[in-house]
Enzyme design. Structure first.
Site, PDB file in Angstrom:
ATOM      1  N   ASP A  20      -0.426   7.745 -10.104  1.00  0.00           N
ATOM      2  CA  ASP A  20       0.849   8.447  -9.078  1.00  0.00           C
ATOM      3  C   ASP A  20       0.588  10.053  -9.309  1.00  0.00           C
ATOM      4  O   ASP A  20       0.221  10.605  -9.845  1.00  0.00           O
ATOM      5  CB  ASP A  20       2.124   8.020  -9.730  1.00  0.00           C
ATOM      6  N   HIS A  21       1.169  10.342  -8.219  1.00  0.00           N
ATOM      7  CA  HIS A  21       1.379  11.836  -7.697  1.00  0.00           C
ATOM      8  C   HIS A  21       2.606  12.336  -7.877  1.00  0.00           C
ATOM      9  O   HIS A  21       3.651  11.693  -7.907  1.00  0.00           O
ATOM     10  CB  HIS A  21       1.151  12.013  -6.372  1.00  0.00           C
ATOM     11  N   TYR A  50       6.366   9.133  -5.231  1.00  0.00           N
ATOM     12  CA  TYR A  50       5.953   7.913  -4.976  1.00  0.00           C
ATOM     13  C   TYR A  50       5.033   7.432  -4.127  1.00  0.00           C
ATOM     14  O   TYR A  50       4.947   6.953  -2.914  1.00  0.00           O
ATOM     15  CB  TYR A  50       7.343   7.234  -4.393  1.00  0.00           C
ATOM     16  N   HIS A  51       3.803   7.662  -5.030  1.00  0.00           N
ATOM     17  CA  HIS A  51       2.435   7.277  -4.521  1.00  0.00           C
ATOM     18  C   HIS A  51       1.955   6.337  -5.502  1.00  0.00           C
ATOM     19  O   HIS A  51       0.648   6.633  -5.763  1.00  0.00           O
ATOM     20  CB  HIS A  51       1.469   8.381  -4.276  1.00  0.00           C
ATOM     21  N   PRO A  52       2.353   5.325  -6.135  1.00  0.00           N
ATOM     22  CA  PRO A  52       1.544   4.600  -7.091  1.00  0.00           C
ATOM     23  C   PRO A  52       0.517   3.886  -6.547  1.00  0.00           C
ATOM     24  O   PRO A  52       0.763   3.170  -5.409  1.00  0.00           O
ATOM     25  CB  PRO A  52       2.962   3.532  -7.590  1.00  0.00           C
TER      26      PRO A  52
END
Length: 576
Positions: free
Chosen positions: A333-334, A506-508
């Site tokens: 994630d980021h 929210y980049h999972p």
């Protein structure tokens, strides 16, 4: 400056005005919900998840008129809040969000005692209906790396045609490029409402030594205008881009507000799914395939509930093991860190006015039509000549809607994101009950190098603020907006804000990793088929072997475009 409304009153007034003047805007999706009595017992394909990937698949697979497709979405339709670009951060903790949180983190989100909010779209269009609308593909090397890890057909030259196929770029400066598409369903453009600061941000970046360009083009390490998934004054999500144009196809069936609880598997063959709708339990069967497009959190959750996952994890919940695979592992994630600077000038935060409500509701113009992000740069914190960035800066004129809304101050925001984190986490089951939240552990900053990227990035940012162009604004870091770090010297202050104020952007991805059978961490093969289980594919962000160096919505749409062609080739069909 016009007086601002208090924020709750502003939102209420906005919704009332938009409903009055543009009632159709309160329901952007035009796809009808198929009544239960009109559903078939069997479809050629059952797609679980009507998000960024699922809507694309539904569009492409129904291009074959001989295939009947059922799309199942846990959420409902969007409304004016999901449609108005400026309000993207308001969508958290609403009916459009799964409202997940992480398990306690030791080195991130410390302002919340280590518990990070973890937004996930629960609405037709998924995260494309709730995100910040940034259209970013990542770095060429990201996809070449996927291919070298045994995923034949996923190199940059292989995936670029699918980025182009999806895109309808309306910017003359980009549309003529061989890197962009002009005939795809997904509208991409620069925001129509911008401030004078956009050019200042970019001019200062050039003064600092960064090159102006198209970060989705020949090279990523450039500064440029933000490319957004918007269509004029409105958000462009995959429900609107891919489903609305085909709403009358007779072979498309969509059910919303429906929770899939289990994949029906017999003798290691996926037969269909079990779902709840309106408080009742149903089964539906797939003649050809079940396709999971529920995202990087819900896809592994559903796989594990169905008996596909790590043996020890399944046995811990007394779930029968059908296939022992590394489901839920490889979570990447980021993190974002918002840096606030007060500047000379005025007018940045006066968008919360009745005037701007009326501009949007009556004319669809004004500051509510923009995501507020204006410029972006990718850089490598170690090597100025590297074309593989590890850091992303995004400039915002003002602050996001749910941040500091009571501050009548002229503040600009720069968001820092380590786009190539080394830390890896995991998704586990909270219980064997499908209604219980999964345990999400991103394991932020478990690799020390991730922290140093932010530390070096802040150094770059503070130097950038000294450029001749930015100096005209007299920017001052708003140290008072980080109260947990009050009174510290600069070195400790910077360490503190990284640990306390970093949060997911929210980049999972990665929790159903793509790889060959020889890869012990792989869940699906290069054709996106689940290892060891027939007639079951995963097509969403969870299949990414490693996280792309940028925002993840465009890559997820690309995966679905490519995945639909993989399915068509599998059944020996020509492209439609």
């Amino acid at each position: 400056m016009m007086p601002e409304l208090t924020f709750p009153k502003f939102v209420a007034a906005f919704l009332t005005a938009v409903y009055f003047y543009y009632p159709e805007s309160t329901k952007p999706s035009l796809i009808s919900d198929t009544p239960q009595y009109a559903l078939k017992t069997r479809y050629d394909f059952v797609i679980v998840g009507g998000g960024s990937a699922g809507c694309v698949l539904a569009h492409r697979l129904t291009e074959n008129p001989n295939w009947n497709v059922l799309l199942i979405e846990a959420g409902g339709d969007g409304n004016a809040l999901t449609d108005a670009p400026r309000f993207h951060s308001l969508i958290r903790n609403t009916q459009f969000d799964w409202n997940y949180t992480t398990v306690k983190q030791e080195k991130a989100c410390l302002k919340n005692n280590g518990i990070c909010p973890y937004p996930r779209g629960k609405v037709l269009g998924g995260c494309s209906s709730t995100n910040a609308m940034l259209y970013v593909r990542g770095n060429k090397a990201d996809y070449d790396d996927w291919a070298t890890k045994g995923n034949y057909g996923w190199s940059y030259k292989d995936v670029l045609p699918y980025f182009i196929k999806a895109e309808n770029n309306t910017e003359p400066s980009l549309a003529d490029s061989t890197f962009h598409g002009v005939a795809g369903p997904l509208n991409v453009q620069f925001p129509r409402f911008v401030t004078d600061l956009r050019e200042m941000f970019i001019n200062a970046a050039e003064e600092y030594g960064w090159q102006r360009g198209d970060y989705n083009g020949e090279r990523q390490d450039v500064v440029g205008y933000v490319q957004s998934t918007i269509d004029g004054p409105s958000r462009e999500d995959t429900a609107k881009a891919y489903l609305n144009p085909i709403k009358n196809r007779k072979n498309l069936f969509v059910i919303k507000n429906t929770l899939v609880t289990k994949i029906l598997i017999e003798n290691k063959v996926a037969k269909g799914v079990h779902y709840y709708r309106d408080g009742k339990s149903y089964r539906v069967f797939a003649k050809k395939e079940v396709i999971l497009s529920a995202g990087a959190i819900n896809t592994p959750k559903l796989l594990m509930l169905s008996g596909i996952g790590p043996k020890d994890e399944l046995e811990r919940h007394s779930i029968k093991v059908i296939e022992d695979l590394s489901v839920g592992k490889n979570l990447q994630d980021h993190l974002q860190l918002q840096m606030f600077f007060e500047i000379d000038g005025n007018g940045l935060n006066d968008w919360k006015t009745e005037k701007n409500i009326n501009l949007y509701a009556k004319e669809r113009t004004g500051p509510l039509t923009t995501p507020a992000t204006e410029a972006m740069v990718f850089l490598n914190t170690e090597n100025n000549t590297s074309q593989q960035p590890d850091l992303q800066f995004t400039w915002i004129s003002g602050v996001l809607p749910n941040t500091l809304y009571d501050q009548n101050r002229n503040i600009i925001t720069v968001i820092l994101v380590n786009v190539k984190p080394k830390s890896v986490g995991r998704v586990r089951l909270g219980s064997a009950n499908s209604e219980d939240m999964p345990l999400v552990d991103p394991n932020y900053f478990s690799e020390g190098g991730d922290f140093s990227v932010y530390r070096k990035g802040i150094d770059h940012l503070l130097e950038y603020m000294k450029t001749p162009t930015m100096s005209k604004l007299s920017p001052k870091l708003c140290t008072d907006l980080y109260p947990k770090c009050k009174g510290m010297d600069q070195n400790n202050f910077i360490k503190c804000i990284i640990n306390f104020y970093s949060e997911t952007i929210y980049h999972p991805v990665g929790t159903a990793k793509m790889g060959g059978e020889e890869d012990p961490g792989a869940v699906v093969n290069a054709d996106l088929q689940v290892h060891g289980v027939r007639n079951l594919r995963v097509i969403d962000a969870s299949i990414m072997p490693s996280i792309p160096g940028g925002n993840t919505n465009a890559p997820t749409i690309m995966i679905a475009e490519k995945g639909s062609d993989i399915i068509k080739r599998f059944y020996k069909l020509q492209k439609f």
